[in-house]
Design a protein around this motif. Structure first.
Motif, PDB file in Angstrom:
ATOM      1  N   ASP A   1       0.036 -13.757   2.412  1.00  0.00           N
ATOM      2  CA  ASP A   1      -0.482 -12.768   1.458  1.00  0.00           C
ATOM      3  C   ASP A   1      -0.654 -11.399   2.115  1.00  0.00           C
ATOM      4  OD1 ASP A   1      -0.518 -14.776  -0.393  1.00  0.00           O
ATOM      5  OD2 ASP A   1      -2.658 -15.202  -0.177  1.00  0.00           O
ATOM      6  N   ALA A   2      -1.139 -11.375   3.347  1.00  0.00           N
ATOM      7  CA  ALA A   2      -1.330 -10.098   4.035  1.00  0.00           C
ATOM      8  C   ALA A   2       0.008  -9.431   4.340  1.00  0.00           C
ATOM      9  CB  ALA A   2      -2.116 -10.319   5.328  1.00  0.00           C
ATOM     10  N   ILE A   3       1.012 -10.220   4.718  1.00  0.00           N
ATOM     11  CA  ILE A   3       2.333  -9.642   4.990  1.00  0.00           C
ATOM     12  C   ILE A   3       2.951  -9.098   3.709  1.00  0.00           C
ATOM     13  CG2 ILE A   3       4.656 -10.161   5.824  1.00  0.00           C
ATOM     14  CD1 ILE A   3       3.438 -12.270   7.640  1.00  0.00           C
ATOM     15  N   ALA A   4       2.837  -9.864   2.612  1.00  0.00           N
ATOM     16  CA  ALA A   4       3.361  -9.385   1.333  1.00  0.00           C
ATOM     17  C   ALA A   4       2.677  -8.092   0.913  1.00  0.00           C
ATOM     18  CB  ALA A   4       3.181 -10.456   0.267  1.00  0.00           C
ATOM     19  N   ARG A   5       1.405  -7.971   1.195  1.00  0.00           N
ATOM     20  CA  ARG A   5       0.686  -6.729   0.901  1.00  0.00           C
ATOM     21  C   ARG A   5       1.204  -5.584   1.755  1.00  0.00           C
ATOM     22  NH1 ARG A   5      -2.730  -4.135   3.969  1.00  0.00           N
ATOM     23  NH2 ARG A   5      -4.335  -2.757   3.091  1.00  0.00           N
ATOM     24  N   ASP A   6       1.424  -5.838   3.049  1.00  0.00           N
ATOM     25  CA  ASP A   6       1.782  -4.772   3.983  1.00  0.00           C
ATOM     26  C   ASP A   6       3.177  -4.212   3.740  1.00  0.00           C
ATOM     27  OD1 ASP A   6      -0.675  -5.086   5.126  1.00  0.00           O
ATOM     28  OD2 ASP A   6       0.033  -6.149   6.905  1.00  0.00           O
ATOM     29  N   VAL A   7       4.124  -5.046   3.326  1.00  0.00           N
ATOM     30  CA  VAL A   7       5.501  -4.563   3.191  1.00  0.00           C
ATOM     31  C   VAL A   7       5.670  -3.656   1.981  1.00  0.00           C
ATOM     32  CG1 VAL A   7       6.444  -6.585   4.356  1.00  0.00           C
ATOM     33  CG2 VAL A   7       6.204  -6.604   1.863  1.00  0.00           C
ATOM     34  N   LEU A   8       4.642  -3.517   1.135  1.00  0.00           N
ATOM     35  CA  LEU A   8       4.713  -2.622  -0.019  1.00  0.00           C
ATOM     36  C   LEU A   8       3.688  -1.500   0.088  1.00  0.00           C
ATOM     37  CD1 LEU A   8       5.272  -5.177  -2.930  1.00  0.00           C
ATOM     38  CD2 LEU A   8       6.946  -3.684  -1.824  1.00  0.00           C
ATOM     39  N   LEU A   9       3.360  -1.094   1.318  1.00  0.00           N
ATOM     40  CA  LEU A   9       2.516   0.078   1.553  1.00  0.00           C
ATOM     41  C   LEU A   9       3.389   1.306   1.781  1.00  0.00           C
ATOM     42  CD1 LEU A   9      -0.238  -1.351   3.950  1.00  0.00           C
ATOM     43  CD2 LEU A   9      -0.302  -1.148   1.458  1.00  0.00           C
ATOM     44  N   LEU A  10       2.889   2.448   1.383  1.00  0.00           N
ATOM     45  CA  LEU A  10       3.683   3.680   1.468  1.00  0.00           C
ATOM     46  C   LEU A  10       4.040   4.027   2.908  1.00  0.00           C
ATOM     47  CD1 LEU A  10       4.896   6.201   0.130  1.00  0.00           C
ATOM     48  CD2 LEU A  10       2.646   7.276   0.313  1.00  0.00           C
ATOM     49  N   GLU A  11       3.097   3.903   3.835  1.00  0.00           N
ATOM     50  CA  GLU A  11       3.334   4.276   5.222  1.00  0.00           C
ATOM     51  C   GLU A  11       3.965   3.147   6.029  1.00  0.00           C
ATOM     52  OE1 GLU A  11      -0.231   5.644   7.006  1.00  0.00           O
ATOM     53  OE2 GLU A  11      -0.392   7.451   5.777  1.00  0.00           O
ATOM     54  N   ASN A  12       4.351   2.080   5.386  1.00  0.00           N
ATOM     55  CA  ASN A  12       4.859   0.900   6.092  1.00  0.00           C
ATOM     56  C   ASN A  12       6.234   0.526   5.542  1.00  0.00           C
ATOM     57  OD1 ASN A  12       3.810  -0.628   8.278  1.00  0.00           O
ATOM     58  ND2 ASN A  12       3.656  -2.431   6.974  1.00  0.00           N
TER      59      ASN A  12
ATOM     60  N   LEU B   1      11.719   0.051  -0.032  1.00  0.00           N
ATOM     61  CA  LEU B   1      11.374  -1.146  -0.799  1.00  0.00           C
ATOM     62  C   LEU B   1      10.257  -0.862  -1.802  1.00  0.00           C
ATOM     63  CD1 LEU B   1      12.085  -4.161  -1.081  1.00  0.00           C
ATOM     64  CD2 LEU B   1      10.262  -4.654   0.558  1.00  0.00           C
ATOM     65  N   LEU B   2       9.259  -0.083  -1.417  1.00  0.00           N
ATOM     66  CA  LEU B   2       8.190   0.271  -2.356  1.00  0.00           C
ATOM     67  C   LEU B   2       8.739   1.076  -3.521  1.00  0.00           C
ATOM     68  CD1 LEU B   2       5.194   0.491  -3.187  1.00  0.00           C
ATOM     69  CD2 LEU B   2       5.028   2.503  -1.700  1.00  0.00           C
TER      70      LEU B   2
ATOM     71  N   TRP C   1      -1.696  -2.050  -4.286  1.00  0.00           N
ATOM     72  CA  TRP C   1      -0.347  -1.680  -4.710  1.00  0.00           C
ATOM     73  C   TRP C   1      -0.362  -0.572  -5.754  1.00  0.00           C
ATOM     74  CZ3 TRP C   1       1.973  -7.295  -5.294  1.00  0.00           C
ATOM     75  CH2 TRP C   1       2.282  -7.784  -4.015  1.00  0.00           C
ATOM     76  N   LEU C   2      -1.318  -0.609  -6.686  1.00  0.00           N
ATOM     77  CA  LEU C   2      -1.418   0.477  -7.661  1.00  0.00           C
ATOM     78  C   LEU C   2      -1.650   1.813  -6.971  1.00  0.00           C
ATOM     79  CD1 LEU C   2      -3.529  -0.858 -10.683  1.00  0.00           C
ATOM     80  CD2 LEU C   2      -1.199   0.015 -10.742  1.00  0.00           C
ATOM     81  N   LEU C   3      -2.536   1.825  -6.000  1.00  0.00           N
ATOM     82  CA  LEU C   3      -2.832   3.058  -5.288  1.00  0.00           C
ATOM     83  C   LEU C   3      -1.621   3.550  -4.512  1.00  0.00           C
ATOM     84  CD1 LEU C   3      -4.916   5.168  -4.482  1.00  0.00           C
ATOM     85  CD2 LEU C   3      -5.659   3.653  -2.642  1.00  0.00           C
ATOM     86  N   ASN C   4      -0.875   2.660  -3.885  1.00  0.00           N
ATOM     87  CA  ASN C   4       0.296   3.076  -3.117  1.00  0.00           C
ATOM     88  C   ASN C   4       1.444   3.520  -4.010  1.00  0.00           C
ATOM     89  OD1 ASN C   4       0.305   2.413   0.114  1.00  0.00           O
ATOM     90  ND2 ASN C   4      -1.191   1.166  -0.979  1.00  0.00           N
ATOM     91  N   MET C   5       1.607   2.908  -5.184  1.00  0.00           N
ATOM     92  CA  MET C   5       2.624   3.397  -6.108  1.00  0.00           C
ATOM     93  C   MET C   5       2.253   4.776  -6.649  1.00  0.00           C
ATOM     94  SD  MET C   5       4.082   0.135  -8.278  1.00  0.00           S
ATOM     95  CE  MET C   5       2.486  -0.489  -8.806  1.00  0.00           C
ATOM     96  N   ALA C   6       0.978   4.996  -6.912  1.00  0.00           N
ATOM     97  CA  ALA C   6       0.546   6.327  -7.341  1.00  0.00           C
ATOM     98  C   ALA C   6       0.730   7.345  -6.221  1.00  0.00           C
ATOM     99  CB  ALA C   6      -0.915   6.278  -7.786  1.00  0.00           C
ATOM    100  N   ALA C   7       0.475   6.946  -4.968  1.00  0.00           N
ATOM    101  CA  ALA C   7       0.712   7.845  -3.838  1.00  0.00           C
ATOM    102  C   ALA C   7       2.199   8.144  -3.679  1.00  0.00           C
ATOM    103  CB  ALA C   7       0.149   7.226  -2.562  1.00  0.00           C
TER     104      ALA C   7
END
Length: 527
Positions: free
Chosen positions: A220-231, A285-286, A364-370
């Protein structure tokens, strides 16, 4: 004091010195700022303490959002397209959003992808898994490591320009950068293949990643990290690697991630249906995940409608006869305000995508908005997620409004109504909006103008429905009682037909006449 500082050479100035309280930094020209040297290998960035993060204060009811004022002042030049002279597609998190939310929403917690967080010691545990993914990539593709590395080295210059001119890249040569792109890109492709295997019943021990403890315990943590803006890794790197391995289930993986937002957790096959096609490749990917969640663009127009009021809440919409429903496509960009064709066309419908709120989806909502904030107004329809968040933020001013959205199935949140209200309000105040936001409220204003008489009648009925029902019940009871009294004054018909007993049965069978049943029985006993 200022003259002494001008005589000091630039090399003697330590990097980013914290100013003392009375010190006011003087403006420096860009040419006088020395380049910041990259941190040494054992360097670990100082963690931000929780005390330095501004706490989100609860809104005092009613919550007066600054969106109502700021959104009305937008003019055409503000929303006009901006030129992007650089090829930067993976930028740092916007500073305003970073200050409003904790680092949990911006920093990876399990794996680093790209150069921005590559030097963090707490993420080094996943480097061994990246090496295993690289070995598996070469084995599956039957390609030597030198050939794959040469392909990435040829793209290192273009991939470097996709990142912001950050201190993490200034002293990193192309060889080191290419090796990082290769290992991170292979890890991403293998993680997607491991999450969506061809044989779902295959044992985890046979998978090169899921067989490792640092991976299968933190999926779950990896799935979260691969869809961050800075990652992120530039899409051109993933595209080059997929030339060697074209069977990577990218769409299936993103559809699996999208089920986290869905209230019903639809099957992956249903999430894959109706994916929009774009003429341009995604930046990363994001960016591709963002396109999947938004849907197809609706307009290329930059016209901004003039709105007189954008302060309608969920409860106020219910009073006006506007029903909140869930969109069939369940895409954030599919927001519509329309008149219902049935019931004489007097009612309205506001369609919104459902959303499940938890730590993962909020991130994810916050990173898509960013991501949308970094894109800017390069296109007319770039702010779909930001518009969705802003619409929901304007619909909720009190916890009662959140309950209304919960009842309609639009929001499913494990947090309290107050916490859900604060999340949307805090996020919306830092976002820009696009055409979809204005289109919804323009149609709402049109509904108000055309149905103002019906709105007044419906609002009166909506607010006083309980009182009206109570009054009608009392009137019905009195009418039944009066009818029974009048019927008892006709004795000539008592011998021919047992009508008092029939009247008693009819009165007691009616819900409005239940109050007079006891009195009727006493009269019948006397008769």
């Amino acid at each position: 004091m200022s003259e002494t500082r001008r005589e000091e050479p630039c090399s003697s100035i330590p990097p980013r010195p914290p100013p003392s309280p009375p010190y006011e930094p003087r403006p420096r020209s860009c040419s006088s700022i020395p380049p910041r040297s990259p941190p040494s290998p054992p360097y670990e960035p100082r963690p931000r303490s929780c005390s330095s993060i501004p706490t989100r204060s609860p809104p005092s009811p009613p919550y007066e959002s600054p969106l109502v004022v700021s959104r009305l002042s937008f003019a055409y030049p503000h929303n006009a397209p901006v030129s992007r002279s650089s090829a930067t597609t993976i930028e740092r998190f916007p500073e305003r959003l970073q200050e409003a939310f904790s680092p949990f929403f911006t920093d990876p917690i399990a794996v680093s992808v790209g150069p921005y967080h590559h030097d963090k010691l707490r993420l080094e545990e996943m480097e061994a898994a990246k090496s295993a993914a690289l070995e598996e990539f070469c084995r599956v593709t039957s390609q030597p490591l030198e050939a794959v590395r040469a392909k990435i080295v040829s793209l290192a210059g273009d991939a470097r320009r996709c990142y912001a001119d950050d201190y993490t890249l200034r002293d990193m040569d192309d060889g080191w950068f290419a090796d990082m792109m290769l290992s991170d890109g292979c890890f991403l492709l293998q993680f997607m293949a491991s999450m969506c295997p061809d044989d779902p019943n295959a044992p985890p021990e046979a998978d090169p990643l899921m067989s490792r403890a640092e991976v299968h315990t933190r999926v779950d943590a990896i799935a979260r990290d691969v869809l961050l803006l800075e990652n992120q890794v530039p899409w051109l790197v993933l595209e080059a690697l997929m030339e060697f391995r074209p069977q990577v289930p990218v769409d299936k993986f993103l559809a699996l991630m999208a089920t986290a937002f869905d209230v019903g957790n639809n099957p992956i096959q249903q999430a894959l249906a109706g994916q929009p096609e774009h003429d341009q490749p995604p930046p990363h990917l994001l960016g591709l995940f963002h396109r999947r969640q938004v849907g197809a663009a609706r307009t290329q127009s930059l016209r901004v409608p003039a709105l007189s009021s954008v302060s309608s809440t969920a409860v106020e919409l219910a009073e006006m006869g506007v029903k909140l429903i869930v969109t069939k496509t369940k895409k954030f960009g599919d927001m519509t305000m329309s008149k219902r064709r049935h019931r004489f066309g007097l009612f309205g419908e506001l369609s919104l995508a459902p959303v499940v709120l938890n730590d993962l989806t909020e991130c994810w909502l916050l990173n898509m908005a960013a991501h949308e904030a970094c894109l800017g107004a390069t296109r007319a329809d770039n702010f779909a997620v930001s518009s969705y968040v802003s619409v929901v933020a304007l619909l909720v001013n009190r916890p009662e409004d959140v309950q209304e959205l919960r009842g309609k199935g639009i929001i499913v949140s494990a947090s309290s109504d107050k916490q859900t209200l604060e999340f949307f309000k805090d996020l919306a105040t830092e976002l820009r909006v696009g055409h979809r936001y204005y289109d919804v409220f323009e149609r709402l204003e049109e509904y108000k103008r055309e149905r103002w008489v019906w709105i007044a009648v419906h609002r009166f009925l909506y607010k006083n429905i309980k009182t009206i029902i109570a009054v009608l019940s009392v009137v019905g009871a009195l009418a039944g009682l009066f009818k029974t009294i009048l019927s008892l004054k006709q004795p000539q018909r008592q011998s021919s037909e047992p009508w008092p007993f029939v009247a008693l049965f009819v009165n007691c069978a009616s819900p409005a006449n239940l109050l007079s049943c006891q009195f009727n029985r006493r009269l019948l006993y006397r008769v």
